[in-house]
Write a protein that holds these residues in place. Structure first.
Motif, short mmCIF file in Angstrom:
data_model
loop_
_atom_site.label_atom_id
_atom_site.label_comp_id
_atom_site.label_asym_id
_atom_site.label_seq_id
_atom_site.Cartn_x
_atom_site.Cartn_y
_atom_site.Cartn_z
N ARG A 126 0.94 -1.16 0.06
CA ARG A 126 -0.19 0.08 0.11
C ARG A 126 0.92 1.34 -0.07
O ARG A 126 1.93 1.33 0.74
CB ARG A 126 -0.98 0.01 1.23
CG ARG A 126 -1.72 -1.24 1.61
CD ARG A 126 -2.29 -1.27 2.77
NE ARG A 126 -2.43 -0.01 3.53
CZ ARG A 126 -3.57 0.35 3.69
NH1 ARG A 126 -4.77 -0.10 3.54
NH2 ARG A 126 -3.80 1.80 4.47
N VAL A 139 -5.99 0.95 -11.43
CA VAL A 139 -7.34 0.41 -11.16
C VAL A 139 -7.99 0.08 -12.28
O VAL A 139 -8.75 -0.92 -12.14
CB VAL A 139 -7.92 1.87 -10.46
CG1 VAL A 139 -9.53 1.52 -10.10
CG2 VAL A 139 -7.28 2.39 -9.15
N GLY A 192 -7.41 -3.43 -12.86
CA GLY A 192 -7.75 -4.40 -11.85
C GLY A 192 -6.51 -4.58 -11.04
O GLY A 192 -6.47 -5.53 -10.02
N TRP A 193 -5.40 -3.98 -11.05
CA TRP A 193 -4.21 -4.34 -10.72
C TRP A 193 -4.05 -3.71 -9.21
O TRP A 193 -3.41 -4.13 -8.21
CB TRP A 193 -3.03 -4.10 -11.36
CG TRP A 193 -2.89 -4.90 -12.60
CD1 TRP A 193 -3.47 -6.22 -12.83
CD2 TRP A 193 -2.45 -4.23 -14.01
NE1 TRP A 193 -3.37 -6.35 -14.13
CE2 TRP A 193 -2.57 -5.30 -14.92
CE3 TRP A 193 -1.91 -2.95 -14.40
CZ2 TRP A 193 -2.27 -5.35 -16.11
CZ3 TRP A 193 -1.74 -2.98 -15.71
CH2 TRP A 193 -2.00 -4.02 -16.65
N VAL A 194 -4.79 -2.49 -9.05
CA VAL A 194 -4.62 -1.66 -7.83
C VAL A 194 -6.10 -1.23 -7.49
O VAL A 194 -7.05 -1.13 -8.23
CB VAL A 194 -3.59 -0.44 -7.95
CG1 VAL A 194 -3.85 0.57 -6.99
CG2 VAL A 194 -2.28 -1.01 -8.31
N THR A 195 -6.49 -1.15 -6.27
CA THR A 195 -7.48 -0.33 -5.70
C THR A 195 -7.37 0.76 -5.08
O THR A 195 -6.08 1.23 -4.73
CB THR A 195 -8.28 -1.20 -4.53
OG1 THR A 195 -7.45 -1.57 -3.60
CG2 THR A 195 -8.59 -2.53 -5.27
N SER A 250 -3.62 0.22 -3.12
CA SER A 250 -3.38 -0.99 -2.62
C SER A 250 -3.41 -1.81 -3.74
O SER A 250 -4.10 -2.03 -4.54
CB SER A 250 -4.51 -1.60 -1.57
OG SER A 250 -4.34 -0.54 -0.48
N THR A 265 -3.88 -5.26 -5.63
CA THR A 265 -5.00 -6.57 -5.54
C THR A 265 -4.22 -7.85 -5.86
O THR A 265 -3.13 -7.82 -6.37
CB THR A 265 -6.00 -6.19 -6.94
OG1 THR A 265 -5.32 -6.41 -7.94
CG2 THR A 265 -6.58 -4.79 -6.82
N PRO A 266 -4.99 -9.06 -5.70
CA PRO A 266 -4.56 -10.11 -5.85
C PRO A 266 -4.10 -10.26 -7.36
O PRO A 266 -3.26 -10.93 -7.67
CB PRO A 266 -5.63 -11.13 -5.49
CG PRO A 266 -6.51 -10.34 -4.56
CD PRO A 266 -6.42 -8.87 -4.90
N GLU A 267 -4.91 -9.87 -8.34
CA GLU A 267 -4.70 -9.79 -9.56
C GLU A 267 -3.36 -8.95 -9.90
O GLU A 267 -2.33 -9.38 -10.66
CB GLU A 267 -5.80 -9.17 -10.61
CG GLU A 267 -7.04 -9.76 -10.32
CD GLU A 267 -7.92 -9.73 -9.26
OE1 GLU A 267 -8.86 -10.20 -8.78
OE2 GLU A 267 -7.42 -8.59 -8.31
#
Length: 179
Positions: A71, A96, A99-102, A116, A118-120
């Motif tokens: 993070r 984002v 889907g790699w980060v939120t 942050s 992501t699992p992806e």
């Protein structure tokens, strides 16, 4: 000299012949450094492209990955990858979207945003990192440890000089036409 640089080198030589005070070697080093940097980015971007990445996105992902709990705040990311806040916002939007980060508000300060992994995003890095390590090792394989150390020392010296000059707020020396 390498064909990709020969036209630049020829232009530098022509300028040096026409102007006796032309700092040929210093300009050659400056242009060569820039040319090497551009070629390096081409070299590193080529294998990343198939994953929807470039060196900037990859650097941002790696900085998030290297941070505590995967993070980081956008301002800290901006400082870490030496990119403007505006550009980091654009990068974060793309990370984002893929889907790699939120992006979410900080628990400590709701005005502050946090990026942050992501699992992806973590899975992407797990997939890409092994080949990136090989590519970087291959890049430097022809140089022995002493040469790599010398390049590091020289580049750190140049970086320190630039950092000092920029942080002190002093303009580069003005050179007069008769110098």
């Amino acid at each position: 000299m390498n064909d990709s640089f020969s036209r630049v080198e020829e232009a530098i030589s022509n300028c040096a012949q026409r102007t006796p005070t032309y700092p040929r070697h210093e300009i050659l080093l400056t242009k060569l450094y820039g040319h090497v940097y551009n070629r390096l980015m081409d070299y590193l971007n080529r294998p990343l492209k198939e994953h929807g990445l470039n060196t900037t996105l990859f650097s941002a992902l790696m900085q998030i990955y290297a941070s505590d709990d995967n993070r980081i705040s956008p301002s800290d990311l901006s400082d870490a990858i030496f990119s403007s806040r505006t550009n980091v916002t654009r990068l974060a939007d793309e990370l984002v979207k893929n889907g790699w980060v939120t992006r979410h508000a900080s628990q400590e300060d709701r005005r502050k945003m946090i990026l942050s992994l992501t699992p992806e995003g973590l899975a992407l890095l797990d997939h890409v990192l092994p080949s990136q390590r090989v590519i970087v090792k291959q890049l430097w394989a022809e140089l022995d440890a002493a040469d790599r150390d010398a390049i590091e020392r020289l580049l750190r010296g140049l970086l320190n000089r630039l950092d000092h000059s920029l942080s002190s707020g002093t303009e580069p020396s003005r050179i007069h036409a008769d110098d």
